[in-house]
Design a protein around this motif. Structure first.
Motif: not given
Length: 160
Positions: A120, A124, A131, A140, A143-144, A146-148, A150-151, A153
């Motif tokens: 993981k 990242k 990016r 996408k 950066k977006e 990367t947030k997903e 972390d969540e 997804k």
């Protein structure tokens, strides 16, 4: 006298006996054509990409071995995106797009050379390089994505 290591960056599958290989080998009286043929065979998988190569030479016996590294993450991303150049401006300019599966595959290849053992975290890291290289992931901003990650997804793809 011990072994000597020569570290070079060559174009995968397209190395030539000219610089930098020929001049690096000439003091050891090793046939650069033979070495180049072997390097090209070993780097064919990464044809056209910059590939780090290390030639370990025993100056007394003239024996050598070739160690092939992996191309930079940015080069692997650009190959996956089908682009040959990164963005020409410093502000975010998108030049290509890759799938999350591409990102995970690159992370799996590069994980041993990263300061992490977590896939993981490696994913990242690849997203950060995407990016910086101007490559979107799943259409996408990385950066977006990367947030997903972390969540959770993308856990179903990362954990395959």
């Amino acid at each position: 006298m011990g072994e000597i290591a020569i570290r070079l960056l060559v174009t995968g599958g397209k190395a030539t006996p000219g610089p930098p290989i020929g001049p690096a080998l000439s003091p050891f009286k090793i046939n650069p054509g033979k070495v180049v043929a072997e390097i090209n065979k070993l780097t064919k998988e990464y044809e056209g990409l910059p590939v780090p190569v290390e030639i370990i030479i025993n100056p007394e016996t003239k024996e050598y071995k070739i160690i092939v590294g992996l191309p930079p993450t940015s080069a692997l991303l650009m190959k996956a995106a089908g682009v040959t150049r990164g963005p020409q401006r410093t502000v975010h300019e998108w030049v290509g797009n890759v799938s999350m599966k591409d990102v995970v595959e690159i992370a799996k290849k590069k994980i041993d050379s990263m300061p992490t053992s977590s896939l993981k975290a490696a994913v990242k890291s690849v997203l950060g390089t995407a990016r910086a290289t101007g490559i979107k992931v799943e259409n996408k901003d990385p950066k977006e994505v990367t947030k997903e990650v972390d969540e959770g997804k993308w856990d179903h793809i990362i954990n395959e």
